[in-house]
Design an enzyme around this catalytic site. Sequence first.
Site, PDB file in Angstrom:
ATOM      1  N   ASN A 190       1.119  -0.739   0.708  1.00 49.54           N
ATOM      2  CA  ASN A 190      -0.019   0.254  -0.132  1.00 49.54           C
ATOM      3  C   ASN A 190       0.911   1.101   0.322  1.00 49.54           C
ATOM      4  O   ASN A 190       1.859   1.334   0.406  1.00 49.54           O
ATOM      5  CB  ASN A 190      -0.875  -0.222   1.528  1.00 49.54           C
ATOM      6  CG  ASN A 190      -2.111   0.977   1.253  1.00 49.54           C
ATOM      7  OD1 ASN A 190      -1.098   2.644   0.790  1.00 49.54           O
ATOM      8  ND2 ASN A 190      -3.163   1.014   1.814  1.00 49.54           N
ATOM      9  N   ARG A 218       4.821  18.140   1.350  1.00 49.28           N
ATOM     10  CA  ARG A 218       5.602  19.646   1.021  1.00 49.28           C
ATOM     11  C   ARG A 218       4.914  19.756  -0.340  1.00 49.28           C
ATOM     12  O   ARG A 218       4.958  21.759  -1.319  1.00 49.28           O
ATOM     13  CB  ARG A 218       6.695  18.804   0.727  1.00 49.28           C
ATOM     14  CG  ARG A 218       7.963  19.709   0.351  1.00 49.28           C
ATOM     15  CD  ARG A 218       8.200  20.694   1.167  1.00 49.28           C
ATOM     16  NE  ARG A 218       9.480  21.713   0.838  1.00 49.28           N
ATOM     17  CZ  ARG A 218      10.785  21.792   0.695  1.00 49.28           C
ATOM     18  NH1 ARG A 218      10.946  20.335   1.735  1.00 49.28           N
ATOM     19  NH2 ARG A 218      11.707  22.516   0.497  1.00 49.28           N
ATOM     20  N   HIS A 243      -5.447   3.467  -2.097  1.00 51.31           N
ATOM     21  CA  HIS A 243      -6.856   3.981  -1.234  1.00 51.31           C
ATOM     22  C   HIS A 243      -7.071   5.627  -1.569  1.00 51.31           C
ATOM     23  O   HIS A 243      -6.910   6.512  -0.260  1.00 51.31           O
ATOM     24  CB  HIS A 243      -6.298   3.650   0.231  1.00 51.31           C
ATOM     25  CG  HIS A 243      -8.418   3.518   1.049  1.00 51.31           C
ATOM     26  ND1 HIS A 243      -8.882   2.787   2.154  1.00 51.31           N
ATOM     27  CD2 HIS A 243      -9.428   4.543   1.194  1.00 51.31           C
ATOM     28  CE1 HIS A 243      -9.377   2.593   2.458  1.00 51.31           C
ATOM     29  NE2 HIS A 243     -10.511   3.675   1.758  1.00 51.31           N
ATOM     30  N   ARG A 255      -9.592   8.679  -1.268  1.00 53.06           N
ATOM     31  CA  ARG A 255     -10.265   9.402  -0.410  1.00 53.06           C
ATOM     32  C   ARG A 255     -10.727  10.154  -0.909  1.00 53.06           C
ATOM     33  O   ARG A 255     -10.082  11.216  -1.845  1.00 53.06           O
ATOM     34  CB  ARG A 255      -9.779   8.872   0.830  1.00 53.06           C
ATOM     35  CG  ARG A 255      -9.375   7.671   1.901  1.00 53.06           C
ATOM     36  CD  ARG A 255      -8.629   8.297   3.563  1.00 53.06           C
ATOM     37  NE  ARG A 255      -8.569   7.244   3.818  1.00 53.06           N
ATOM     38  CZ  ARG A 255      -8.662   6.393   5.118  1.00 53.06           C
ATOM     39  NH1 ARG A 255     -10.082   7.118   4.710  1.00 53.06           N
ATOM     40  NH2 ARG A 255      -8.531   5.386   5.178  1.00 53.06           N
ATOM     41  N   HIS A 301      -4.752  12.002   0.824  1.00 56.89           N
ATOM     42  CA  HIS A 301      -2.744  10.982   0.465  1.00 56.89           C
ATOM     43  C   HIS A 301      -3.465  10.677  -1.281  1.00 56.89           C
ATOM     44  O   HIS A 301      -3.102  11.122  -2.097  1.00 56.89           O
ATOM     45  CB  HIS A 301      -2.448   9.967   0.886  1.00 56.89           C
ATOM     46  CG  HIS A 301      -4.186   8.524   2.070  1.00 56.89           C
ATOM     47  ND1 HIS A 301      -4.314   8.487   1.058  1.00 56.89           N
ATOM     48  CD2 HIS A 301      -4.769   8.783   2.587  1.00 56.89           C
ATOM     49  CE1 HIS A 301      -5.368   7.739   1.480  1.00 56.89           C
ATOM     50  NE2 HIS A 301      -5.009   7.656   2.558  1.00 56.89           N
ATOM     51  N   GLU A 310      -8.610   0.872  -2.823  1.00 55.90           N
ATOM     52  CA  GLU A 310      -9.991   0.432  -1.878  1.00 55.90           C
ATOM     53  C   GLU A 310     -10.883   1.532  -1.310  1.00 55.90           C
ATOM     54  O   GLU A 310     -10.051   2.469  -1.933  1.00 55.90           O
ATOM     55  CB  GLU A 310      -8.665   0.336  -0.459  1.00 55.90           C
ATOM     56  CG  GLU A 310      -7.936  -1.342  -0.400  1.00 55.90           C
ATOM     57  CD  GLU A 310      -6.776  -1.186   0.529  1.00 55.90           C
ATOM     58  OE1 GLU A 310      -6.515  -1.850   0.999  1.00 55.90           O
ATOM     59  OE2 GLU A 310      -6.943  -0.160   1.579  1.00 55.90           O
ATOM     60  N   HIS A 315      -3.981  -4.442   7.665  1.00 55.99           N
ATOM     61  CA  HIS A 315      -4.034  -3.340   8.685  1.00 55.99           C
ATOM     62  C   HIS A 315      -3.098  -3.305  10.126  1.00 55.99           C
ATOM     63  O   HIS A 315      -3.448  -4.621  10.783  1.00 55.99           O
ATOM     64  CB  HIS A 315      -5.777  -3.244   9.607  1.00 55.99           C
ATOM     65  CG  HIS A 315      -6.097  -1.671  10.081  1.00 55.99           C
ATOM     66  ND1 HIS A 315      -5.773  -0.374   8.421  1.00 55.99           N
ATOM     67  CD2 HIS A 315      -5.018  -0.458  10.542  1.00 55.99           C
ATOM     68  CE1 HIS A 315      -6.406   0.570   9.112  1.00 55.99           C
ATOM     69  NE2 HIS A 315      -5.535   0.527  10.481  1.00 55.99           N
ATOM     70  N   ASP A 316      -1.901  -2.996   9.902  1.00 56.13           N
ATOM     71  CA  ASP A 316      -0.958  -2.743  11.244  1.00 56.13           C
ATOM     72  C   ASP A 316      -0.501  -4.022  10.703  1.00 56.13           C
ATOM     73  O   ASP A 316      -0.140  -4.112  12.145  1.00 56.13           O
ATOM     74  CB  ASP A 316      -1.935  -2.398  12.116  1.00 56.13           C
ATOM     75  CG  ASP A 316      -1.959  -1.012  12.142  1.00 56.13           C
ATOM     76  OD1 ASP A 316      -2.280  -0.564  11.564  1.00 56.13           O
ATOM     77  OD2 ASP A 316      -3.242  -0.902  13.488  1.00 56.13           O
ATOM     78  N   GLY A 341       1.000  -1.449   4.236  1.00 53.89           N
ATOM     79  CA  GLY A 341       1.402   0.077   3.770  1.00 53.89           C
ATOM     80  C   GLY A 341       2.451   0.730   4.897  1.00 53.89           C
ATOM     81  O   GLY A 341       3.398   1.597   5.128  1.00 53.89           O
ATOM     82  N   HIS A 342       1.591   1.151   6.004  1.00 60.04           N
ATOM     83  CA  HIS A 342       2.282   1.491   7.307  1.00 60.04           C
ATOM     84  C   HIS A 342       3.656   1.332   7.737  1.00 60.04           C
ATOM     85  O   HIS A 342       3.871   1.990   7.848  1.00 60.04           O
ATOM     86  CB  HIS A 342       0.623   2.167   8.009  1.00 60.04           C
ATOM     87  CG  HIS A 342       1.566   3.173   9.301  1.00 60.04           C
ATOM     88  ND1 HIS A 342       1.237   4.281   9.238  1.00 60.04           N
ATOM     89  CD2 HIS A 342       1.949   2.757  10.661  1.00 60.04           C
ATOM     90  CE1 HIS A 342       1.571   4.345  10.346  1.00 60.04           C
ATOM     91  NE2 HIS A 342       1.860   4.386  11.158  1.00 60.04           N
TER      92      HIS A 342
END
Length: 247
Positions: free
Chosen positions: A7, A18, A43, A45, A50, A72, A200-201, A223-224
């Site tokens: 992701n 920036r 993803h 939104r 992002h 997503e 997720h996580d 991703g994160h």
Amino acid sequence: MTLLSVNLNKIAVLRNSRGGDEPSIIQAAQTCIEAGCGGITVHPRPDQRHVLPDDVRALAAMLRGRVEYNIEGNPFAPARSNYPGLISLAREVKPTQVTLVPDGDGQITSDHGFDLQNDIERLRPLVDELREIGCRVSLFVDAGAEGFEHAAAIGVQRIEIYTGPYAHAFAEGDAREVLASCAETARRAQQAGLAVNAGHDLSQANLGTFRAAIPGLAEVSIGHALIGEALYEGLATTVRNYLQILR
């Protein structure tokens, strides 16, 4: 082997903070592909905080025929400004997979899945449309969700288990109960004819334990944690580390 889909939202967050074009989401995707990942996830939104619609389009042109492309988003979120809506984006770029997620603008990140008992009829026409476009359809669900036979009946092909609670329990030192719930959820989904994704996580620390508990896990979207770890080890090295865990 379980497919790793990277992701790239956090690359876009850094770029947007920036302005301009750096860091390049296209170059990040290229680096991940060269390191061996099997897919790229974004993803977009409606608030465009992002990944932007133009990123979605540019990645589609770059990825086609190379790796899977997973988009997503919330299919019920209306179009606004430069965001045309999830279904419209899917119609434009024809990704491999669309993962439907019930997130709202007030959420920092996705934090719950669909209620398959109550949401299924609202989802039916959207699933039909995505299948007509040629997309595989996955639904974001919580561990412990029920109603997988209803999802399969309307044409859903996969679920993605929300693994945030698992990651939290793992970090706290005892993930046995929530991991067992994830495994049982995967088993029931597979019995209904659905393939199982997760995300997720997930991180290098907790992925191996999760993967071992879920036979037949089709895909993980990460991703994160992956982008955060890449700050220290480099993006290509980090992708290869995840692939080694999945092997």
